[in-house]
Structure formats: C-alpha cells, structure tokens
Scaffold this active site. Structure first.
Site, PDB file in Angstrom:
ATOM      1  N   LYS A 188       0.772  -1.237   0.182  1.00 10.19           N
ATOM      2  CA  LYS A 188      -0.086  -0.071  -0.050  1.00 10.19           C
ATOM      3  C   LYS A 188       0.798   1.327  -0.022  1.00 10.19           C
ATOM      4  O   LYS A 188       1.811   1.269   0.878  1.00 10.19           O
ATOM      5  CB  LYS A 188      -1.002  -0.087   1.271  1.00 10.19           C
ATOM      6  CG  LYS A 188      -2.043   1.007   1.271  1.00 10.19           C
ATOM      7  CD  LYS A 188      -3.006   0.971   2.523  1.00 10.19           C
ATOM      8  CE  LYS A 188      -3.986   2.065   2.542  1.00 10.19           C
ATOM      9  NZ  LYS A 188      -4.861   1.967   3.624  1.00 10.19           N
ATOM     10  N   SER A 236      -9.887  -0.119   6.746  1.00  5.31           N
ATOM     11  CA  SER A 236      -9.349  -0.085   5.545  1.00  5.31           C
ATOM     12  C   SER A 236      -8.678  -1.473   4.985  1.00  5.31           C
ATOM     13  O   SER A 236      -8.336  -1.441   3.956  1.00  5.31           O
ATOM     14  CB  SER A 236      -8.471   1.325   5.557  1.00  5.31           C
ATOM     15  OG  SER A 236      -9.128   2.393   5.511  1.00  5.31           O
ATOM     16  N   SER A 269      -9.894   2.285   2.633  1.00  8.94           N
ATOM     17  CA  SER A 269      -8.676   2.768   1.740  1.00  8.94           C
ATOM     18  C   SER A 269      -7.887   2.067   0.965  1.00  8.94           C
ATOM     19  O   SER A 269      -7.472   2.548   0.017  1.00  8.94           O
ATOM     20  CB  SER A 269      -8.143   4.018   2.728  1.00  8.94           C
ATOM     21  OG  SER A 269      -7.173   3.212   3.379  1.00  8.94           O
TER      22      SER A 269
END
Ligand SMILES: [Zn+2]
Lengths: 99, 503, 500
Positions: B81, B180, B156
């Site tokens: 990420k 997330s 997210s």
C-alpha cells in the site's frame, strides 16, 4: 443541535492553513453541519465519570537510550525540497513572529 | 504462465523452495499480469519492475548457493500500500501533495518484507491519506473492483484488495484505521487482517490517525495472511506504541483451524450489527456463515455491545482530530508539492495555497472537522467525549471476551457499491465502516474472511479477537474457510469474472 | 521601537505594583535530541544533525530520550517540585516553518514537575522565594535565516533559509507562578532568579546554560497593577532576553513603558515584545491573536510517562550539592564574611576556587588568585572567569611553586600569563620562559656587588645602619636578574655584604 456556520468553516480553514473557495465554503458548511449533527451523539457521555482512553495499548515509560544514531546526510535531507540554498531549505519570506 | 498468478502464496513459496519454479519466473508472471489487467483495475500507482526482478533474482541466487530461504515467503510477490515508505520508489499516499515524493528511509514493515525475501512488486492505490471507504478519494483516479469494474474495491486499501482479486499479486499489505483492510477484503472476496494495535510497527506508515492506524496482511487465503502476518509483526523500538511481546502464533492457529474442528470454541454474535441498514443478501450470507461455524462444533451465543452504537461517531471525531494534526506537516516547505511561490507571496500564503491545491475534498473535510473538534470550547464535547466512548467500547469488548472466545459480525453492512454512488453523501460513505471501527478504537485484533456472495458480489465475515490473541481469529477463519470451500465448490475467489486482458 | 514616553522609575514605584512571570527554556545537554537519535551538538553544517523524525517526514515517529526525562525529574526535584506519578506529552498545534511537523510535542496540562520553589538571594543578602508553577519537557524548533531586505530581519526579508539541526533538541520549560510584592526590586529579582536558576542547572550538569548561545532563554512577563487594585493588569511577554543584565533591563524598561501608557489613560496591549540589546528597550512583535487556539491533545505517538517512586528516589540520590547549600558550607569552611561570599558568588568563582583547593592549594590562596589577578585578566579579555584558558589544577600548581620558593609572586604571574597565552602547563612555562628563581647565592652576590658598586652613596647609608635604604639596591638587583631572584634573599645578602 450544533451547527457550523460558513464563517466558522472559514475560521477553521484559516487555522488549518487551507485556502478555500467560496464554493467550497458553501459545500463544506453544509456537509460538516450534517456530520457534526451525527457525531454529536458522543456528547451524551460528556458528563459521565468515565476515564478517557487516548491509547489502546497499556504501555508506559517507553524510552530510548541517549545514544547517537546515524541520521540523514544533508543531501538526503534536502533532496525532496522544493528549493534549497546552501544546504538549507529555501522558503518564501515568513510573515510571522520574529524568532 | 497464468497458472502461477492463480496460486496461493504458500504454494508459490513451496514451488520456489522445491525449485519447481524460480522466483524470477513467479515475479515476471505477476508483472505480466499487472501489465495485462491493471489498465482496467488500476490497483497500482507504481510498479517497481526492475527492483522486483532483482529481488526475485536475489532469492534464486540465494537458493542456488544452497543457503536456506530467508522466510517461508521468500520469493513470493507482494503489493505494498502506498502509505508505507520504501526507498527508491515514490510514496504518495494517493495525494497530489506527495506526488513523486521519494522517502529517504524504509518503513519497518518494508524492511521486514525485504529481509524475508518477499518481492515487492509496487505500490498500490488508496484513498488519499487512507481517508475513505472506496478508493475514489485517490488523487490518481479510482481503483475498480475486479468482481464488477463499475464498483468500488473498498477503501482505503482498495488497491491492495483489488490486486489480490485481480490475481496481480498473491499477497498485499494494507493499513486499517477504521476498516481499511477488512472492508476492502470483504467487498473483493479476499482475506484482510487488522492485527492487534501495537503489534505491527507504524514506523514509516504515513499517519492518518496515529492511535488507530495498524498495518496488516491481505491475502486470498487465511494461511497466506498468517504467513505474512508473522513476517511483518514484532516489536520495533522505533515505534513507542509497539508492544514488546511475542508475535501470536497465527500460522499454527491457521493450520490447526484447517482441521475443521471448532469444538470448544465459543463464538459471540454482536447483536448491534444487524437490522436496518444491513443488506438482506449480507445478512443471509452472515447467518449461513454462523450456521457453518455451529456445524464445525462452535458454540454460538448472542452478545450485546451497546456502546458499539457510538463507535462510528467517536471514530469520526478521533480520526479527523488526529489527522488534522498529522497532516499539518504537508506545508510546501521541506518536501512535496509547492504552489504559488512567485517570490511575492509569503510562506504562510504558499502553505495555504499548496494545501488547497494538494489535498482533495475528503481530506479537507476531515482536516476542518478535526480542527473543529479540537478547538477550545469544543474539546470536551467532542474529542474528550469520543475518548470516553473509547473506554466504553473497550469495556464492552472486555465483558464480551470474558464469556466468548471471538466475536463475529458482517464486515460491512452492504456489498460493493457503485463508483460515484456515495461521493456526494459523506455520512453514507462513512457507514461502510460501521462494523469494523470498534476494533480500531479498542485496539483488538479483527479480520475479514469471505463468506459468500450476495447478487454476485462478495460478503465478508468479520471475526474479532481480544488484543494479543490474534491467533483465535485465524483458527476460526481457517476452519470456516475449509468448510466454505467444501460447501461452495472451491474457493470463492475463483468465481471472479475473467478480466479483459490487454495485449 | 515605540515612541511612547517612559515614566521615571521612582514614580512608577509610587504608583504601581509590578507583577512578574518568568518562563525559562533550557536546552538539555544530552547526547541526542528529545525524540530521535540525532546528535544534540550546537552548530554543525546546516541540516546534518537531522533524521526523518526531527525533519517531520511522513511516517516518522518519536521515541522519548530516557536521559531527557531523568534530567527533567532531577530539575524538578532541585526546584522542590512534586513529580507527576503519571504524565503525558501533548501536541501544540500551530503552523510555523521552523517547526517541521507544524505542531510542537510538549507537555500541556500534565507537566512532569509542578508546585516548587526557588530561593533567590539578592545583592544585599535578602532572600526572595520564587514559586515555581511547573517544569515540563518539550522540543526546540529549527533556525531560520532571513535573506534580503534592508535589516536582514524577518521584516522586509525576501526569503528565508531553514536549518533543522536544532529541531527536536530537548527543552525544559520552567515557569514561575506570578511574582508579586517585589516593588522596586522587581528587575533585580528577575535577574537574580535567572542567575540562581542558571547556577542550579549548572550544578545539576544538565545544560550548558549559555544565554549567549541560546541554551538558556528567558521570556519575561511583566504587568503593572495600580496601587491598591485587586486585579492584575494586562501583561506583555518580552523575548530575546539574552543575558542576565538584559533580564533586569528588560523588566525595568517594560515597567517604565507600561506605566507611562497607563498614566496617560492608555491601555496595555497583550503582545509579545522583543528586547533590543543595544538600546535597552523593547519593541512590539507579533500581536497575540485573540483567537490563538493551539488545539492541544494527547500525543498519540507516545505513551504516558509514569515515574515510579523508586526511580524518583534514585534520581534524588543523584542530585549534587546544590548551590545554596554549597555556599553555606563553603562560607563556613573558608571562614568568609557575607560580603566575601557574595563577591565570590557574583564573580562565579566558587567552583573554581573549590576545584583549586581540591587540587591542593590553600583555599585562601586559591581565592586570592581567582578574585584578583585572574579576575583582572578575565575583565581585560571581556570573558567570564570560567572561560579563561587556565584550569584550577594549573592555578594550584602555580600556588605550589610559590609555596616551594621556586617562584616569586611576580614570576608566578608571568607563569600564569604564559598558561593563559597557551604556552602549556605551568612547569613547562617556567622552563621555556626561564622563570626559575635565582637561588644560587654566588650569582646573586655578583649582582649585589655590582649594584652596590654602582650606587656607592646608598651602600654607605646601609653600612651606616640605614637598612631601609637597601630597598633601592634590592630593586636594582631584581632588575638585573629580570625579577627571577627572591627579593627577601637579595635583601639578606645586601645586608650581609654591608656588614649590617
Ligand atoms: Zn533526528
């Protein structure tokens, strides 16, 4: 019922150093009013005698030995800077208080 | 070569270890897959082709030299990420303000991955500064859900979950502040784990909400998640909130669970997370999953956690408050975007203009909300009260875990919604994290494992464990996974529609 | 600066009561910064003592320096404070380019030490007890250099250059409660407080306490109350006060300035002011925004600090003899009058004299050297006594050489001059400058005979019994031997030669 006015949003944006357009002020004022109305429920515990939790970890006294560790070189430190002069970060003139 | 990308991480590692395939071949297969499908999915913000191949080659060289593998995941590709720093590649956090920012240091998670011989393919898309539940808030365009390209992949960490569901990577790292990792896992039919707060180092994780953020593993199977969990977890003296305790035995728990026996395990169903607002298909899949757990021998009881109703409001005060402070550093002085520096404007003006141009609307909204909640005169009513709610939620968890081993709920109230559907209504968007937030506020472990489809879209089962007892969730999830595969005719993820491949 | 008139100081006192509040920031002399392992050394090439944490880079995290916490607790104990059994850091949120995170990690409503006091002795011996509100930990900012513009100051500058070597250096902020009732002595109390605090911190060995280098900084809050009024007046906060003398001058100036404004019916603006060393005046800085709102909240990247009673007790055991106690002991041991003690204190010479005595010199000799010849040398060089390039050990050696008769007092001063000039250890200077006392009688007799022959009239007088006349011959011999003879011995030889 709490409410956030347009002026208040403008003041908060200044505190947060965010330039906001007139359109954004209108949009945010409406949305924040809605959000604040929803989150204000937490106020129901405001008067209760409950200890606040700021950390979920039950740790105290986490310290570091006072020993020098290698950091960054001047080149590494300033490599991502928008502007550099003589190894220092070059920034526009500062209006604030004289240091 | 496509078969390689369909394999689980554990299988890939076994094949590399047995020299059936080289790490370079595996990496190349995944890079090829990314080249073929990422135009449609947009899971990656940056593909680190050369260094990924070099890292894979190093694993192969190591094996050729007769040296032991660096870890059980040596040579397995992973999608990182874009909120974790990695030298030599940009770390953008999905924000214009950090476009092209090259960090001069590695996150502890990044270091551990590299030390384990895990091959980092690149950096994945995300909602800007991890603020969002759909990845639509990325400054670099949304990521699409491989199950339906018109739908969101969660957020997210939508880039990480989509990369798994699109078979672009068998492993990914996410970060979970309010859900997330778990919510994207649920809506993409993948496994997502939020470890106990304090067990995975936050050093090098660009902070959204420091007291809630936690990095964790994302994978297509429970065992793969466990293997990755053991690579990234552990005490880090560079993170003051890092717990100095042994990593919970999650791999052993996943292997034990795979035996399919949950006798003696007591599972609590959170009664607050049902009813209005829960899609019928989600509720059905959840009920079926609970029945499955019962069939595996688990004892099922209902548990009420009344203060969970206040979790969402508390979260939307605490997270924006901390974020308003964490994001103050993006000021155009030392790194990142600078706008409006025309030699006449002051530093203060340049800061305001840069932040206005560099942050997207959701980030601005939360900065203003957080600034408000911390303001003199409002602190007690908002931030202070939210911290008290946090105590109540921890007490609810404590009471529940006094009588059950794990708690379960749907991971999200709905399946993946359409791109654009909720962008104009922040509160509707925020409700996607309704069930995941309590574990962030309390810091305990929680994961999401796929539990079926609703109208062709994946549903997630959330399993919550006490702090530092992460292995409990893994055991239950692994047992459930085996039973689900048996009942549903193979892994759910195999039912992802074929993506159109670019040539 | 302001053009407002100043009120005569005597009149200020008849009409107003000054109220002071002093905030002192001390940079700790730890090896590393407050929250990262970067070197805490003064100076260095710009941005070379930096890392992701003190540059506030995304993803970086703070970890508290254990020695900084120990220093804070020791300072708290030395200031007679209570030590918090549990306290935290908070974030103080405001934007400023020299602060990399745009918040300062500081302590807010949970300081590590609070409710203490410091006894301050004024020049005439009067003791004033200054109440300490709190001592808390925080981090320093970076430094900005303002380029362009006529004055080189921030105003009119074209751009600024930032160096973060100092960012994150551990600071302890020590805040007094309001100091009232000091009347005309308010400026003196302010100076004496800072001076006493400085000595205390020096004794604790926690800081360089160099006001000129900014490792000890004082902000002076001053307000005036009309005599008999019940409420405090509006205060100003004067910064940039870089010496003890400036503390006194700044407070005095603010009193006269504020009094003039109040007397003419004006009102005081709550503002930050800057002390101008050259003119001895203060000038308005940034006006405090009424809406200043730091949005403090507990620092989520750090965990609470909970010093155990055992730890605090252990640290209490490390406290050195503090200056006030030491003075009492020294006065008794060295049999000093109050005045002599005060002179010693004011000259900053106690430690030097004590160290010289510890190195073997009689305390009286040691005191005499430091308070007279060495004080003159320090004055001439415009430095503090402690900054002279001579150690107490070297002074003790010189004293020993005199006691052994190897040096005369005159020669001893030459040796000290040599040491101060960087010529090496006293014995080495004696050697290289050839400063040995001429103790060979035959060499001295030759010089005496020569001098007597050159001054027959004087010689006659001596022979006639006028012993006092020998002084002239002694002078001539000393001149001839370039001061290397022992004058007493020369006199004896002259009298012997003259049969007197
Ligand atoms: Zn540093």
């Amino acid at each position: 019922m709490p409410s956030i006015s347009r002026d208040e949003v403008a003041h908060l944006a200044r505190l947060a150093r965010l330039a906001v357009t007139e359109a954004e002020l209108d949009l945010f004022a409406g949305q924040l009013d809605q959000i604040v109305a929803a989150v204000a429920q937490v106020g129901q515990v405001a008067d209760q005698d409950i200890p606040p939790t700021s950390h979920s970890v039950p740790l105290t006294n986490v310290f570091r030995a006072d020993v020098v560790r290698p950091g960054l070189t001047q080149q590494q430190a300033t490599a991502a800077a928008p502007a550099v002069e003589d190894g220092r970060f070059r920034v526009p003139r500062i209006l604030g208080e004289e240091a | 070569m496509t078969e390689l990308t369909r394999l689980d991480a554990a299988d890939i590692a076994a094949k590399i270890a047995a020299k059936e395939v080289s790490a370079v071949e595996v990496t190349q297969a995944h890079l090829d897959r990314i080249a073929a499908v990422d135009h449609a999915v947009h899971a990656f913000l940056h593909v680190d082709t050369e260094r990924a191949l070099a890292a894979a080659k190093a694993v192969d060289d190591n094996a050729a030299a007769g040296l032991p593998a660096a870890s059980p995941l040596a040579g397995v590709p992973l999608a990182l990420k874009d909120v974790l720093t990695m030298q030599g590649a940009p770390t953008t956090c999905g924000s214009k303000v950090l476009e092209n920012w090259q960090p001069p240091y590695d996150a502890t998670v990044t270091q551990r991955l590299q030390a384990a011989g895990v091959v980092i393919l690149g950096k994945t898309n995300m909602d800007e500064f991890a603020m969002g539940s759909s990845t639509e808030n990325s400054a670099f365009g949304p990521t699409r859900n491989p199950w339906d390209l018109d739908r969101i992949p969660g957020g997210s960490g939508g880039g990480s979950s989509a990369a798994l569901a699109a078979f672009e990577a068998p492993l990914a790292i996410g970060t979970d502040t309010g859900g997330s990792i778990r919510q994207p896992g649920a809506v993409t039919g993948t496994v997502g784990v939020k470890p106990t707060y304090g067990t995975v180092s936050r050093f090098g994780l660009v902070a959204f909400s420091s007291s809630l953020d936690q990095a964790g593993p994302c994978a297509r199977t429970v065992l793969d998640a466990a293997l990755l969990h053991e690579v990234i977890a552990g005490h880090d003296p560079l993170d003051s909130t890092s717990i100095d305790a042994p990593v919970p035995p999650v791999v052993a728990a996943a292997l034990e669970g795979a035996n399919g026996d949950l006798k003696g395990v007591k599972v609590g169903v959170v009664t607050e997370f049902a009813g209005d607002g829960y899609e019928p298909g989600v509720a059905e899949a959840f009920t079926a999953a609970v029945d499955q757990l019962r069939a595996l021998g688990a004892e099922i009881v209902e548990v009420s956690c009344p203060s969970f109703d206040l979790a969402l409001p508390a979260y939307y005060l605490i997270a924006p408050s901390e974020a308003s402070s964490n994001l103050a550093r993006f000021d155009a002085m030392r790194y990142g975007l600078r706008v409006g520096d025309d030699a006449t404007r002051s530093a203060e003006e340049v800061m305001s203009l840069t932040r206005a141009a560099g942050f997207g609307p959701e980030v601005k909204r939360r900065i203003i909300l957080g600034t408000y909640a911390l303001s003199a005169g409002y602190y007690d009513a908002y931030y202070g009260s939210a911290q008290k709610v946090r105590t109540l939620i921890m007490r609810d968890f404590d009471a529940a875990f006094a009588s059950v081993d794990v708690l379960v709920s749907p991971t999200t109230p709905t399946t993946a919604f359409k791109i654009g559907e909720r962008t104009a209504d922040p509160m509707a968007m925020y409700r996607a994290d309704l069930c995941t937030i309590p574990s962030n506020l309390a810091g305990n472990a929680a994961l999401s494992v796929p539990c079926g489809l609703s109208d062709g879209l994946p549903v997630g089962l959330q399993i919550m464990s006490p702090a530092l007892q992460d292995q409990r969730g893994y055991r239950v999830a692994a047992a459930y996974e085996v039973a689900r595969n048996a009942a549903q005719g193979g892994p759910l993820i195999n039912r992802v529609p074929e993506l159109e491949v670019a040539h | 600066m302001t053009t407002a008139e100043l009120m005569d100081y005597a009149e200020v006192i008849t009409r107003f009561d000054p109220v002071l509040g002093l905030e002192v920031h001390v940079e700790l002399s730890t090896a590393t910064k407050m929250f990262c392992g970067c070197s805490n050394r003064f100076g260095g090439e710009p941005n070379t003592h930096v890392c992701p944490t003190c540059l506030g880079l995304p993803g970086s995290l703070p970890v508290v320096n254990a020695v900084a916490v120990e220093s804070a607790i020791r300072i708290g104990l030395a200031l007679n404070c209570e030590i918090a059994p549990w306290c935290r850091f908070a974030r103080k949120n405001y934007f400023y380019p020299d602060m990399p995170k745009n918040f300062q990690t500081s302590q807010y409503d949970e300081p590590i030490a609070f409710n203490g006091y410091l006894d301050v002795t004024l020049d005439d011996g009067e003791v004033v007890r200054v109440q300490i509100e709190r001592a808390h930990m925080e981090e320093d900012t970076g430094k900005s250099l303002h380029v362009g513009g006529a004055t080189g100051r921030i105003h009119g500058a074209e751009h600024s250059l930032l160096d973060y070597n100092r960012a994150g250096v551990p600071l302890i902020e020590i805040v007094t409660k309001t100091i009232e009732g000091t009347g005309e002595r308010a400026p003196e109390v302010a100076r004496a407080y800072v001076s006493t605090l400085r000595d205390l911190l020096q004794a604790l060995d926690v800081s360089d306490v160099r006001m000129d280098q900014g490792s000890l900084r004082c902000d002076a809050n001053v307000s005036l109350m009309e005599r008999g009024a019940a409420e405090f007046g509006t205060r100003t906060e004067t910064k940039n006060v870089n010496s003890l003398r400036s503390v006194e001058r700044a407070v005095r100036f603010e009193m006269t300035r504020q009094a003039a404004i109040l007397a003419s019916g004006g009102s005081i603006l709550q503002e930050t002011r800057h002390f101008e060393e050259a003119s001895g005046t203060t000038r308005a800085g940034r006006r405090k925004e009424t809406s200043e709102d730091y949005r403090y909240f507990p620092e989520p990247d750090l965990v609470p600090i909970a010093p155990s009673a055992e730890w605090v007790q252990e640290l209490r055991g490390t406290l050195p003899e503090l200056p006030a106690e030491r003075r009492k002991r020294v006065q008794a041991e060295w049999s000093l009058t109050d005045l002599e003690l005060r002179d010693l204190v004011n000259a900053g010479a106690i430690d030097l004299v004590a160290a010289t005595a510890d190195a073997g010199a009689p305390p009286a000799e040691a005191r005499s050297w430091w308070m007279s010849y060495l004080s003159q040398q320090a004055n001439a060089r415009g430095v503090d006594l402690g900054a002279l390039p001579i150690t107490p050990g070297q002074v003790a050696r010189v004293i020993a050489l005199v006691a052994d008769g190897a040096l005369t007092n005159k020669l001893a001063r030459d040796v000290v001059d040599g040491v101060l000039a960087g010529e090496g250890e006293p014995d080495h200077v004696v050697e290289t400058r050839g400063l040995k006392v001429v103790s060979d009688d035959s060499a001295l007799y030759a010089a005496v005979d020569e001098a007597l022959a050159a001054n027959p009239d004087v010689a006659t007088k001596i022979r006639e019994g006028k012993h006092a006349a020998a002084g002239a011959i002694v002078g001539a011999v000393m001149k001839a031997t370039q001061g290397q003879a022992d004058a007493k011995r020369v006199r004896e030889l002259i009298l012997t030669r003259c049969g007197a």
